[in-house]
Motif scaffolding. Structure first.
Motif, PDB file in Angstrom:
ATOM      1  N   SER A 140       0.539  -1.643   0.043  1.00 58.92           N
ATOM      2  CA  SER A 140       0.366  -0.110  -0.146  1.00 58.92           C
ATOM      3  C   SER A 140       1.198   1.071  -0.381  1.00 58.92           C
ATOM      4  CB  SER A 140      -1.038   0.269   1.080  1.00 58.92           C
ATOM      5  OG  SER A 140      -1.657  -0.961   0.830  1.00 58.92           O
ATOM      6  N   THR A 372      -9.712  -7.793  -4.093  1.00 58.81           N
ATOM      7  CA  THR A 372      -9.848  -6.850  -2.424  1.00 58.81           C
ATOM      8  C   THR A 372      -8.352  -6.614  -2.271  1.00 58.81           C
ATOM      9  OG1 THR A 372      -9.772  -8.229  -0.605  1.00 58.81           O
ATOM     10  CG2 THR A 372     -11.971  -7.276  -1.982  1.00 58.81           C
ATOM     11  N   ILE A 373      -7.725  -7.313  -2.864  1.00 56.97           N
ATOM     12  CA  ILE A 373      -6.471  -6.433  -2.377  1.00 56.97           C
ATOM     13  C   ILE A 373      -5.225  -6.284  -3.474  1.00 56.97           C
ATOM     14  CG2 ILE A 373      -3.672  -7.638  -1.155  1.00 56.97           C
ATOM     15  CD1 ILE A 373      -5.894  -9.875   0.680  1.00 56.97           C
ATOM     16  N   SER A 377      -5.795  -2.366  -1.633  1.00 57.37           N
ATOM     17  CA  SER A 377      -6.388  -2.501  -1.057  1.00 57.37           C
ATOM     18  C   SER A 377      -7.673  -1.456  -0.949  1.00 57.37           C
ATOM     19  CB  SER A 377      -5.598  -2.602   0.167  1.00 57.37           C
ATOM     20  OG  SER A 377      -5.986  -1.932   0.920  1.00 57.37           O
ATOM     21  N   SER A 378      -9.332  -2.624   0.141  1.00 59.66           N
ATOM     22  CA  SER A 378      -9.895  -1.658   0.261  1.00 59.66           C
ATOM     23  C   SER A 378      -9.499  -0.512   0.809  1.00 59.66           C
ATOM     24  CB  SER A 378     -10.662  -2.827   1.159  1.00 59.66           C
ATOM     25  OG  SER A 378     -11.538  -4.179  -0.674  1.00 59.66           O
TER      26      SER A 378
END
Ligand code: FAD
Length: 395
Positions: A140, A372-373, A377-378
């Motif tokens: 991230s 979702t990654i 990511s979310s």
């Protein structure tokens, strides 16, 4: 907002549908078109898949939005979305990395040498790429990447590690972000390189995910790269990576597979009996199906907003974040509901006696988490919406 397609766009969708109907009759069609596959990135490399990509290139479907100077047809970007949706609906390879992230970045920032070497190969589907961004401590927070590129005579030497590089085990070239200056703020010391994937200094190690998707760790040991394989300017790599990621977010996550998945599940539940009656006769199940139907429609509309914004020439970062967040979590909720509604049998996996849809739902439950990654990511999507969309003070 007008979501309707123009006559020309509808004609294009019909043309692609006819092409894919024809392709589906191919003896090896299952190698490159499998509507049950959870994600395009789960496609294995095969001669049939490469041949399919070449037929896409021959039809002019690769690089449609590129300028004519580079061999494209200068069509509005919406044609690439329409094409990707049709491909995704059939489980066929998306036009992804080469045309989008890499081709578009080379067109904007690459040297004449890199353009001449790679753009024609991308258009004819003669080259496969892997994207080397993530590292064990930089996902991230990608700008924290540490893979070191040190200046050497006429080029650079790279040492360190990447992780989660999908397709490294069959790609031809590696698009790699590395740290070229450790003494400046982290976003300002990154550069992008192109490296042949068979470079002797690279070691590729398989990482198996919970969704049976293969990804890889890649280790760099004295990997020498000439200056001519540096993309754009030294230390400007962060800009190129961000542009490419914006592109990835709004092209890789298609809605057709979610629509199809919901329909397939509904069909299955209408045929599934428990305790002597059909499961959809249970009012609680019916209500949950109603809820999901509304959410599938909402996902479709969120994606249309991305397309409309993109077709006006904007970079729809916030719209794309909303769509990615909602649609990937919806994929998970559909799989979650499937297992609840199917009862213990739903847990049976591929190949087990009596597994509904041959284990599709058990696999979907494990695989949808990956969406979702990957590509942010979310939580990262929520941050984008809060900061860039609503102007909230997140740092
Ligand atoms: C199937 C798949 C394929 C992939 N393919 C590639 C590829 O080809 N090339 C490549 O380079 N990478 C690839 N990735 C890596 C992917 O981009 C990263 O996994 C992703 O960016 C998350 O980084 P991370 O795994 O390091 O998790 P981390 O960044 O360590 O996150 C861990 C948790 O913390 C949360 N978090 C992190 N930061 C924040 C924050 N600021 N606010 C709130 N919560 C936060 C995250 O949401 C997550 O829940 C792939 C990943 C997957 C799953």
């Amino acid at each position: 907002m007008d979501f309707r397609l123009s006559e020309e766009e509808r004609a294009f969708v019909a043309e692609v549908t006819a092409f894919l109907d024809e392709e589906a009759r191919h003896a090896e069609a299952h190698d490159f078109m499998a509507p049950d596959r959870e994600a395009d990135s789960m496609l294995a490399d095969s001669p049939a898949r490469r041949a399919f990509n070449k037929r896409m290139g021959a039809r002019g479907y690769l690089g449609m939005s590129w300028d004519g100077v580079y061999g494209g047809s200068a069509r509005p970007g919406i044609y690439e979305y329409l094409l990707n949706e049709e491909l995704a609906g059939r489980g066929a390879p998306l036009i992804g990395k080469g045309v989008g992230c890499i081709g578009k970045t080379l067109i904007r920032h690459g040297s004449e040498k890199l353009k001449a070497e790679f753009l024609p190969q991308i258009l004819s589907a003669d080259v496969e790429f892997a994207l080397g961004y993530s590292e064990p401590n930089a996902g991230s927070d990608l700008a924290a990447l540490k893979l070191r590129a040190t200046r050497a005579d006429g080029g650079w030497v790279l040492d360190g590690q990447k992780t989660f590089t999908t397709s490294a085990h069959f790609a031809d070239w590696y698009w790699v972000a590395a740290r070229t200056d450790p003494n400046v703020p982290k976003h300002k010391g990154i550069s992008v390189f192109l490296i042949p994937m068979d470079h002797p200094g690279l070691t590729i190690q398989e990482i198996k995910t919970m969704g049976d998707h293969r990804t890889n760790a890649v280790f760099f040991d004295n990997v020498e790269v000439g200056d001519d394989y540096l993309v754009g300017e030294v230390n400007k790599g962060w800009t190129y990576v961000c542009e490419a990621l914006d592109f990835e977010r709004f092209t890789f996550f298609t809605v057709n597979p979610i629509i199809t998945k919901f329909r397939v599940l509904l069909d299955l539940l209408k045929r599934t009996e428990r305790g002597g009656r059909c499961v959809v006769d249970d009012p609680l199940i019916a209500q949950q199906i109603g809820r999901l139907a509304a959410d599938v429609e909402a996902a479709k509309m969120l994606q249309r907003r991305v397309i409309v914004a993109a077709s006006k020439g904007d970079v729809p970062a916030v719209e794309a974040a909303m769509y990615k967040l909602f649609s990937t979590q919806l994929g998970q909720r559909i799989a979650d509901f499937a297992l609840d509604a199917l009862g213990p049998q739903g847990l049976l996996s591929h190949g087990a006696d009596g597994a509904p849809d041959d284990g599709k739902w058990e696999h979907s439950y494990r695989a949808t988490i990956l969406d979702t990654i990957g590509g942010g990511s979310s939580e990262v999507q929520k941050n984008i919406i809060a900061r860039r969309g609503l102007g909230l003070p997140l740092n």
